[in-house]
Structure formats: C-alpha cells, structure tokens
Design a protein around this motif. Structure first.
Motif, PDB file in Angstrom:
ATOM      1  N   ALA A   2     -27.966  -4.417 -37.635  1.00  0.00           N
ATOM      2  CA  ALA A   2     -27.647  -5.782 -37.197  1.00  0.00           C
ATOM      3  C   ALA A   2     -26.341  -5.824 -36.410  1.00  0.00           C
ATOM      4  CB  ALA A   2     -27.566  -6.698 -38.415  1.00  0.00           C
ATOM      5  N   PHE A   3     -25.311  -5.132 -36.889  1.00  0.00           N
ATOM      6  CA  PHE A   3     -24.042  -5.086 -36.165  1.00  0.00           C
ATOM      7  C   PHE A   3     -24.213  -4.389 -34.821  1.00  0.00           C
ATOM      8  CE2 PHE A   3     -22.038  -6.206 -40.180  1.00  0.00           C
ATOM      9  CZ  PHE A   3     -20.906  -6.900 -39.782  1.00  0.00           C
ATOM     10  N   LEU A   4     -25.043  -3.356 -34.800  1.00  0.00           N
ATOM     11  CA  LEU A   4     -25.229  -2.585 -33.569  1.00  0.00           C
ATOM     12  C   LEU A   4     -25.917  -3.405 -32.486  1.00  0.00           C
ATOM     13  CD1 LEU A   4     -24.860   0.319 -32.413  1.00  0.00           C
ATOM     14  CD2 LEU A   4     -27.161   0.813 -33.226  1.00  0.00           C
ATOM     15  N   LEU A   5     -26.740  -4.368 -32.880  1.00  0.00           N
ATOM     16  CA  LEU A   5     -27.523  -5.158 -31.919  1.00  0.00           C
ATOM     17  C   LEU A   5     -26.941  -6.549 -31.694  1.00  0.00           C
ATOM     18  CD1 LEU A   5     -31.107  -4.256 -33.212  1.00  0.00           C
ATOM     19  CD2 LEU A   5     -29.945  -3.324 -31.208  1.00  0.00           C
ATOM     20  N   ALA A   6     -25.673  -6.751 -32.026  1.00  0.00           N
ATOM     21  CA  ALA A   6     -25.101  -8.103 -31.994  1.00  0.00           C
ATOM     22  C   ALA A   6     -24.687  -8.559 -30.602  1.00  0.00           C
ATOM     23  CB  ALA A   6     -23.900  -8.174 -32.944  1.00  0.00           C
ATOM     24  N   GLN A   7     -24.578  -7.634 -29.646  1.00  0.00           N
ATOM     25  CA  GLN A   7     -24.101  -8.031 -28.312  1.00  0.00           C
ATOM     26  C   GLN A   7     -25.208  -8.660 -27.477  1.00  0.00           C
ATOM     27  OE1 GLN A   7     -26.432  -5.074 -28.204  1.00  0.00           O
ATOM     28  NE2 GLN A   7     -24.464  -4.269 -28.856  1.00  0.00           N
ATOM     29  N   GLY A   8     -24.828  -9.204 -26.328  1.00  0.00           N
ATOM     30  CA  GLY A   8     -25.810  -9.712 -25.373  1.00  0.00           C
ATOM     31  C   GLY A   8     -26.375  -8.574 -24.550  1.00  0.00           C
ATOM     32  N   SER A   9     -27.297  -8.913 -23.652  1.00  0.00           N
ATOM     33  CA  SER A   9     -28.013  -7.899 -22.880  1.00  0.00           C
ATOM     34  C   SER A   9     -27.662  -7.970 -21.398  1.00  0.00           C
ATOM     35  CB  SER A   9     -29.519  -8.100 -23.051  1.00  0.00           C
ATOM     36  OG  SER A   9     -30.253  -7.314 -22.143  1.00  0.00           O
ATOM     37  N   GLU A  10     -27.774  -6.812 -20.743  1.00  0.00           N
ATOM     38  CA  GLU A  10     -27.638  -6.808 -19.288  1.00  0.00           C
ATOM     39  C   GLU A  10     -28.712  -7.672 -18.635  1.00  0.00           C
ATOM     40  OE1 GLU A  10     -29.662  -2.991 -20.718  1.00  0.00           O
ATOM     41  OE2 GLU A  10     -27.836  -4.091 -21.183  1.00  0.00           O
ATOM     42  N   PHE A  11     -29.838  -7.854 -19.327  1.00  0.00           N
ATOM     43  CA  PHE A  11     -30.867  -8.741 -18.811  1.00  0.00           C
ATOM     44  C   PHE A  11     -30.426 -10.204 -18.849  1.00  0.00           C
ATOM     45  CE2 PHE A  11     -34.037  -5.317 -19.498  1.00  0.00           C
ATOM     46  CZ  PHE A  11     -34.600  -5.365 -18.236  1.00  0.00           C
ATOM     47  N   GLY A  12     -29.412 -10.488 -19.670  1.00  0.00           N
ATOM     48  CA  GLY A  12     -28.894 -11.850 -19.703  1.00  0.00           C
ATOM     49  C   GLY A  12     -28.420 -12.298 -18.335  1.00  0.00           C
TER      50      GLY A  12
END
Length: 573
Positions: free
Chosen positions: A329-339
């Motif tokens: 969960a912590f590892l996937l907390a950021q936004g995406s380049e697709f954003g």
C-alpha cells in the motif's frame, strides 16, 4: 514543420541531453527530470520556447508508444496466470480508490464529470517509478513486490477505458457517467475482438513471413505500421489512438517476436515520452504554484493517505498478510505518469479548469518524488507488524487457520518458482526449508516460509498437512525426496503429492512411495530448451505446443530409455 518548430525541438533536446543525465546522478527519476526541463524552458522559466504547443503532436506520439509498450508487457497468458490478483485485487483497489477519491472531490464542490476523472487518475500509481524501485532494490520477486506489480497491471489496463471515457464526458453527457463508461467499455471490447481476430489470421502470419526474410529494417517498419495503423483505426472509430496502440501491443505480446519488437520501438518510446513530459512541464506556472502551494500540499497528502488506507484494507480483504498488504500500500501511494495524460485530456475537454489541472499535476509530481520515502515507511511498518506478530508465534499458530492450502517442501530455485506461480494464481501456500538464511530472507519479504524438515511427521502436522489440498516436493536431493514422500503418505494419505524427480528412474521410485505425479527434470529441461529453439526458428506457439504434446504422448506410450543415474549423483539444494 517550419523553422521555429525545428528550433524549439532542438532547444528541448539540447536541454534534455544536458540536464536529465545530471539530475539522474542525484537520484532524480527521468520523469521528474523531463518535467524540470519543461519548467525551465517554459513560459514561467527562461521562455526559451516560443510556442509550447508546436511539439504537442510529438508528445501525443509519446503516449501512443508508451501504451504500445505496456500492451507488449501484458500477454493474455500472463493475465490469465495472475488473474486472481490482477482482476480480483487490482480491480477492487482501482474501483474502491476511484469511488472514495471521486466522492471526496464531489463533496468538495467538483462537478460529477470532474470528480469521476479525478478519482480515476488518482487511483493509478506510477508503474515506471515503482518497477524501477523494486528492480534496483532486488525486491521484484518478493511477495509484496508481486502484489504491487499485479495491481499495477490492472491499473495499466484501466487507463484504456479512462482515455475513451474522458472525451465522452466532455462532449455533453452531463451526469450520464455510467452510460458513457458503458459505451467506452463496449467500444473497447468490440475493438479488442476485431483486432485479436485480425491478429490471429493476418498479423501473426505477416510477421512470420517478414521475420523469415531476416531484414531488420522491414521488421521495424512492420512494427511501426501495426502500432500506428491500429491507432489510426481506433481514432477513426471515435476512440483514442492510444487505445489502438495498447491493443496492438497486447496482440503482439503473445508472439515469439515480442522482445525484438520491444527493442525496436524502445528508442522511439523513450525520446517521444520524454518530449511529452517536457511539454507537461511547460504548462507549470511557477508563480501560480508558489502562490497555491498550501492547497497543492494538502491535495498531495490527502490522496496519498487515502490510497494507503484503501489499498491496505482491500489487500487485507483478499486475505493478504498485514505486513505484505501495508508494504504494498505504501509503495503504490503515489500518483501516475498517466495522470498527466488524463489531466491534459480532461483540460482539453473542458472537464477540469486550469487551476485544478495545475494543482493535480503538481500534487502528482510531489507524490512521485516522495516514492522512495513512502517505500521506506512501508518497510518500517511491515517490520513492526512482523516483530509484533513474531512474539511467541510458531508454525502451528501461524498456520492453524489455513485450509485447502498447498504445502511446498523445499524453497530453492524450483520451490521459489512453484511458490511464485501459487502467488500469481492467488493460492495460499506454506513452504518448508532447512536453509536458515533462505528462510530469513523469504520471511523478511513477507513470504510464508518456515524452517522445518518436511520428512518429519510432527513438522508436517504443524504445517497443517491434514488440511492441505496438495503437497509439492521441490528439493534437489533424491534420497530426501523419497523420505519426504513416505512421510507425506503416512501423515496424510488423502493429500495428492507432486514431486520433482531427477530422472525417470527416480520418478518411478517416488511413485512407489506414494507420489501422484513426479516430473523428471532432465526431460523438462530438454522440453524447455527445445521449445525455445523451435520458437527461435520461426515456429508458432501453437506448433511448439503440439510438438511438446506429441513428445509427452510418446513418453507415456514407450517410456524412457535413459539409464537411472540417481545413484551416481550427490547433490545439494
């Protein structure tokens, strides 16, 4: 293309060549480096670019190539193997996160269409950033790493309907969000069916013919033709060009030509994608950013915390151990380049205003920059959970609630491969091994591996062998394997046992000891090498599979004539 456009592109390339390697030395990711180049060259920086929109068509091609590359990484066979975590856990994570963040945006005054877009884009995580971090740290094979990769795969798939949905929302569908989404999904499914049909009967034979010529330039031209041609078809059908590129990648992912195609398009993808992020950076207004820093930081902190909570809880609902769930969960907390792709499309469709677009892009940049720190917090949280759980725990206590699991004896190379397949299929397992360091490393990564001898009845009972659905003997010691087979037969005769065998003679002795199926490794290695050889020689996957099936049939009919050399070998796992 007129002279000013060429000058602008040369300026961008010169700045990228100078600054991106320099920033990389300080650990800055390429995405952030290209964004930085755009900010420096853009209207709020040196104003070196007269018209940032001149390179917009190159930036769009960068997105197309990125979607094609992602499609190449998603062969249908891989999705089928990992379907439990990809379509189960991944869909639940994206759906729950999109719903909660979208609802929060709506309650804060964002119109329904904008709330849907914000929820969707912030539900995504940065595939490039997370994968690079996992590979650099050697954690891609860890359980939490595989969970994260499975969720990222579904997120990449989710981009496709989002790209199709945004223009529909901006075209006046108003509150008919579900109708627009259903229409987008219907078009995507129809396009996928047509393209898969054409690929099986047209594209694969075409590539086989081109590959047989040995002409590298013709092969590259064919790859670009398929990529851009299918993109053009989907665009003419009223969908995005990126959708066609993604479907083209998926179509070619299951062919023997995938790796060569990936190598051919990699330079185009990297350069054009870099230009895309540069153009995004040019849209940043530094003065507006500084004046709006408070709301931007609140937005970044808010969606990061929401994503951690939602992803962790969803993973726990899928019965993933708490330390593994929260680390992922912590590892996937950021936004995406697709954003950035989605905000650009939503802004152009008048769904998001300029201020909200700026805030979202800036918050995504901040979250991507914080990824290493978030990963560290995840590691610390997982360690605390394991330490607390480890006090007074035992194999019996940690496996007493398990049922219908698979018991794996041996966690060497073969055992790890078996456990990874079980993980990908969403099947619970318990592994036993006598190598202390191997067990310590596996448990540090959140894997259910325990120190114990699978040849002892008390250890097998502690591991819940009576409640298991299957047992697998994966060790590389013939005598110990036979001893374990006998122990498994004596402790739980109702549990089927599969085993690794060194040759056909060893497989026969394991069968006498009660093993339901023993796989001779010499034959399997030969089949693996032979299959790779046939694929390299231009045979299709279907032809290779038919050859393997025919070989196995011959083995069953006539048996192996290889001498039994087990007694000549002293091996260690």
């Amino acid at each position: 293309m007129h002279g000013d456009a060429i000058t602008d592109i040369l300026i961008v390339l010169t700045a990228a060549l100078a600054l991106v390697p320099l920033l990389h030395r300080f650990g800055v990711s390429p995405i952030l480096a290209y964004l930085g180049v755009g900010i420096i060259l853009g209207p709020s920086g040196l104003k070196a670019i007269k018209d940032p929109n001149e390179a917009a068509w190159l930036a769009e091609l960068g997105v197309v190539f990125m979607l094609f590359a992602i499609g190449l990484e998603l062969p249908l066979e891989r999705l089928k193997t990992m379907r439990y975590y990809v379509f189960g856990l991944g869909s639940a994570q994206v759906g729950a996160t999109m719903l909660i963040i979208g609802a929060a945006a709506y309650l804060l005054g964002v119109p329904p269409a904008g709330a849907v877009v914000i929820g969707g884009m912030l539900a995504l995580s940065s595939t490039a950033t997370v994968l690079k971090l996992l590979v650099d740290r050697g954690e891609a094979a860890a359980r939490f790493g595989r969970i994260a990769v499975a969720i990222l795969l579904l997120q990449d798939l989710a981009v496709v309907p989002m790209l199709a949905l945004i223009p529909l929302l901006g075209a006046g569908t108003g509150g008919a969000v579900w109708y627009a989404l259903g229409l987008a999904l219907g078009k995507a499914v129809l396009a996928l069916g047509l393209i898969v049909f054409a690929g099986r009967f047209l594209i694969r034979p075409l590539f086989k013919q081109i590959a047989s010529t040995g002409n590298a330039e013709l092969f590259t031209a064919a790859s670009l033709f398929i990529l851009l041609g299918l993109g053009w078809i989907t665009r003419e059908a009223g969908m995005s060009m990126s959708l066609g590129a993604f479907l083209a990648g998926m179509l070619l992912a299951g062919t023997p030509y995938r790796h060569q195609i990936e190598a051919d398009i990699h330079p185009f993808r990297g350069l054009l994608l870099g230009l895309f992020f540069v153009t995004v950076g040019m849209t940043f207004d530094l003065a507006a950013l500084i004046g709006d820093i408070g709301p931007i930081l609140l937005l970044a902190a808010g969606f990061i915390l929401l994503k951690i909570a939602v992803t962790g809880l969803v993973a726990r609902l899928f019965k993933i151990k708490s330390d593994t769930a929260w680390r992922a969960a912590f590892l996937l907390a950021q936004g995406s380049e697709f954003g950035f792709v989605l905000t650009s499309l939503a802004s152009g469709s008048a769904i998001l205003d300029d201020t909200l677009t700026l805030r979202l892009n800036a918050a995504i940049v901040i979250s991507i920059a914080l990824t290493p720190l978030l990963a560290l917090f995840g590691q610390m949280t997982a360690k605390r959970i394991r330490d607390r759980r480890g006090k007074g725990s035992s194999l019996v206590e940690e496996t007493e609630r398990l049922g219908d699991h698979v018991l794996v004896a041996g966690f060497g190379r073969v055992g790890q491969a078996v456990c990874r397949l079980l993980d990908n299929a969403g099947i619970t397992y318990v592994a036993l091994d006598l190598n202390v360091q191997r067990v310590i490393r596996a448990r540090a990564s959140g894997m259910p591996v325990y120190f114990g001898d699978a040849g002892r009845l008390d250890v097998l009972r502690a591991a819940g062998i009576n409640r298991a659905s299957l047992a697998v003997i994966a060790i590389d010691n013939p005598a110990q394997a036979e001893r374990m087979a006998s122990a498994l037969r004596d402790s739980a005769p109702q549990v089927p046992v599969l085993a690794r065998a060194w040759d056909s003679g060893h497989a026969a002795r394991l069968a006498k000891a009660g093993v339901a199926l023993a796989v001779p490794e010499d034959i399997e290695i030969g089949l693996g090498l032979g299959s790779a050889m046939l694929l390299r020689l231009g045979h299709t996957q279907e032809e290779v599979e038919a050859s393997v099936i025919a070989f196995r049939a011959e083995q069953q009919a006539f048996g192996s004539t290889e001498p039994d050399k087990t007694s000549q070998r002293i091996s260690k796992d």
